[in-house]
Scaffold this motif. Structure first.
Motif, PDB file in Angstrom:
ATOM      1  N   GLU A 273       3.036  -1.491  14.630  1.00 18.88           N
ATOM      2  CA  GLU A 273       3.508  -0.559  14.048  1.00 18.88           C
ATOM      3  C   GLU A 273       4.342  -0.638  12.919  1.00 18.88           C
ATOM      4  O   GLU A 273       5.528  -0.917  13.356  1.00 18.88           O
ATOM      5  CB  GLU A 273       2.200   0.101  14.277  1.00 18.88           C
ATOM      6  CG  GLU A 273       1.198   0.177  13.896  1.00 18.88           C
ATOM      7  CD  GLU A 273       0.682   2.068  15.019  1.00 18.88           C
ATOM      8  OE1 GLU A 273       0.150   2.902  13.898  1.00 18.88           O
ATOM      9  OE2 GLU A 273       0.421   2.001  15.749  1.00 18.88           O
ATOM     10  N   ALA A 274       4.638  -0.213  11.574  1.00 16.61           N
ATOM     11  CA  ALA A 274       5.972  -0.383  11.073  1.00 16.61           C
ATOM     12  C   ALA A 274       6.441   0.827  11.939  1.00 16.61           C
ATOM     13  O   ALA A 274       7.880   1.084  11.547  1.00 16.61           O
ATOM     14  CB  ALA A 274       5.830  -0.268   9.657  1.00 16.61           C
ATOM     15  N   SER A 275       5.366   2.447  11.421  1.00 12.37           N
ATOM     16  CA  SER A 275       6.397   3.249  12.257  1.00 12.37           C
ATOM     17  C   SER A 275       5.969   3.525  12.790  1.00 12.37           C
ATOM     18  O   SER A 275       4.141   4.092  13.137  1.00 12.37           O
ATOM     19  CB  SER A 275       7.820   3.985  11.212  1.00 12.37           C
ATOM     20  OG  SER A 275       6.519   5.581  11.604  1.00 12.37           O
ATOM     21  N   THR A 276       6.011   4.848  14.579  1.00 12.96           N
ATOM     22  CA  THR A 276       4.947   5.613  15.310  1.00 12.96           C
ATOM     23  C   THR A 276       5.492   6.536  15.078  1.00 12.96           C
ATOM     24  O   THR A 276       6.735   6.756  15.445  1.00 12.96           O
ATOM     25  CB  THR A 276       5.126   4.508  16.278  1.00 12.96           C
ATOM     26  OG1 THR A 276       4.844   2.454  16.705  1.00 12.96           O
ATOM     27  CG2 THR A 276       4.088   5.172  17.429  1.00 12.96           C
TER      28      THR A 276
END
Lengths: 276, 246
Positions: A273-276
């Motif tokens: 994912e792009a940001s977690t």
């Protein structure tokens, strides 16, 4: 001696709007009378593995396996009634948080006695004696007073020790501990683990310790499975964890801050994912 | 100037006195840790500073401004708190946008949504999360929202109550890096409660060890790294620390 627990190709599936999702994808393991640690991040399927051994996964979740044998018994072929006789008496599970696992409206004494009475017929004095002895074994001071208390009247560490007493009083052959100490203080953590360890050694129990704490598991277990996204990515002897080879395991190890920390930034795992 | 000064702080919950004579001084831009076992009163100190525990005597001063027990809006603008469990601290039926806008509404700050955008960017949350609910976020994302909510009023002092203990190690590393970067970028002062000494070593300059409601030792992070704490109880804590090289 044959293995206590044999699992081959265990698969746990949940249906979702986007089709079935495998949360455990073909896990195999063999456990003797030893301490096995399962580590991984949340969502890696480690708790689901523990629960499927006890057949605690309810519909719509589905458990399939080529082999799921405990002490010669095929667990998948057991009826619910037969499973109830196994749970607690032969395989026990300590859950994460004593606040949610103890019955808030029953005294400690009544709850422990219930665990015992479900599997054995005993007289009242016997029960009281066994309960007191068990509470003493988990190092609770003044057990006679604690018997009459309700769960909200004891501290978190005491609650967890009471849970352990309750799970161990029927003297199971296999104990599954799902993050048994993550709700506890470091100093209490050490005590609780010592108690479990002592009982494992003395009674020759098998232990599966599920945790996300690599340090704890490597210091405590004989063997470690590292899980990620439902699969075992690495298996090693606990003392060899420092020399783990798989990049995921190495990533997890590097992300733990050390007591003599001098890194400016901690390395983090790359995610999809792009940001977690 | 000292960011936070606490003098002779005694906090009570009902009849029972939880802390005894706490004295602390945190310099501006410093990151200070309170460590100790549960029940030692470390979270209670944060709660008194934040105005959640209201029954106390002594004095709490932040940036030269003394706070009274109870709600103090002027103080709240200077000083915000991040809680331990991001699963419990976010309202389950409010979107990220609503959660982040609420402090602005309470403090009467007119804003057309730019500040929410800005704060989300600074904690590393993508724009597409703005109208999601907490259950649609992972633990790490939720803690980022909780940190964003604390930062949106542009406070100078952050109270952090075990900000990473409910998270996985890899996510913990991300949040610790984030806290370190935010402090550097925005010149924040941290007062953090934790029981993980390795986290103190990574993020803090000084620490105070608490036991039974009293501070038993104040030491620098360097002393901790060298294992040179003096109080016997502090040494015991180091020993029990799981990342202690055995």
């Amino acid at each position: 001696m044959s293995a206590l627990l044999e699992i081959e190709n265990l698969r746990v599936t949940f249906p979702t709007a986007r089709g079935p999702v495998d949360v455990v994808k073909g896990l195999s393991l063999t456990l003797g009378r030893e301490r096995l640690g399962i580590v991984g991040e949340s969502g890696s399927g480690k708790s689901m593995t523990g629960r499927s051994i006890l057949r605690l996964i309810r519909a719509p979740g589905k458990v399939t396996a080529d082999k799921l044998r405990f002490d010669g018994i095929d667990l998948l072929a057991q009826s619910d009634r037969q499973m109830r006789a196994i749970r607690g008496a032969r395989i026990s599970m300590v859950m994460q948080d004593p606040k949610y696992s103890l019955n808030p409206v029953m005294t400690i004494g009544a709850q422990i006695a219930e665990a015992l009475l479900t599997h054995q017929k005993l007289g009242r004095t016997d029960i009281r004696g066994r309960t007191l002895a068990m509470l003493e074994a988990v190092r609770i001071n003044d057990p006679a007073r604690v018997l009459g208390l309700y769960p909200h009247e004891v501290s978190g560490g005491m609650g967890q020790r009471i849970m352990i007493a309750m799970m161990l009083i029927p003297e199971p052959d296999l104990l599954i501990a799902d993050e048994p100490t993550s709700a506890l203080d470091v100093s209490v953590q050490a005590q609780v683990l010592e108690i479990i360890d002592d009982l494992v050694k003395r009674k020759g129990m098998g232990l599966i310790l599920v945790s996300h704490d690599l340090d704890l598991v490597s210091g405590y277990c004989d063997r470690i499975l590292v899980m990620r996204a439902g699969e075992v990515v690495e298996e090693c002897i606990a003392s060899e964890l420092r020399n783990a080879k798989h990049p995921y395991t190495r990533g997890l190890l590097a992300a733990i801050p050390r007591l003599d920390e001098d890194r400016e930034e901690l390395p983090v795992l790359q995610r999809d994912e792009a940001s977690t | 100037m000292s960011a936070l000064t606490i003098e002779n702080l005694d906090i009570c919950y009902g009849e029972s006195k939880v802390t005894h004579d706490i004295n602390l001084s945190v310099a501006e831009g410093e990151s200070f840790a309170l460590v100790g076992e549960s029940g030692s009163g470390k979270t209670t100190v944060l709660r008194a500073i934040a105005g959640i525990a209201t029954s106390w005597t002594g004095s709490i001063t932040a940036f030269g401004q003394a706070r009274s027990p109870g709600i103090d809006r002027g103080f709240a603008r200077q000083c915000q708190m991040v809680f331990q469990d991001p699963y419990g601290s976010l309202h389950p039926r409010k979107t990220v946008d609503a959660t982040l806008s609420e402090p602005l509404a309470i403090h009467g700050i007119a804003d057309n949504g730019e500040r929410v955008d800005e704060v989300m960017q600074s904690v590393g949350l993508d724009r597409r999360f703005r109208f999601r609910f907490p259950h649609q976020l992972s633990g790490g994302q939720r803690q980022r929202v909780a940190i964003a909510r604390a930062l949106i009023l542009r406070p100078k002092l952050l109270l952090l109550d075990e900000p990473t203990s409910a998270l996985d190690v890899s996510v913990q590393a991300e949040i610790l890096n984030l806290l370190k970067r935010l402090r550097r970028e925005q010149g924040l002062t941290y007062l953090m409660v934790t029981h993980n000494l390795a986290v103190v070593s990574f993020l803090c300059d000084r620490l105070a060890v608490m036991r039974h409601g009293r501070i038993v030792e104040v030491a620098s992070a360097d002393q901790l790294k060298r294992g040179a704490l003096e109080d016997p109880y502090s040494r015991e804590l180091i020993q029990f620390s799981p990342s202690h090289p055995a």
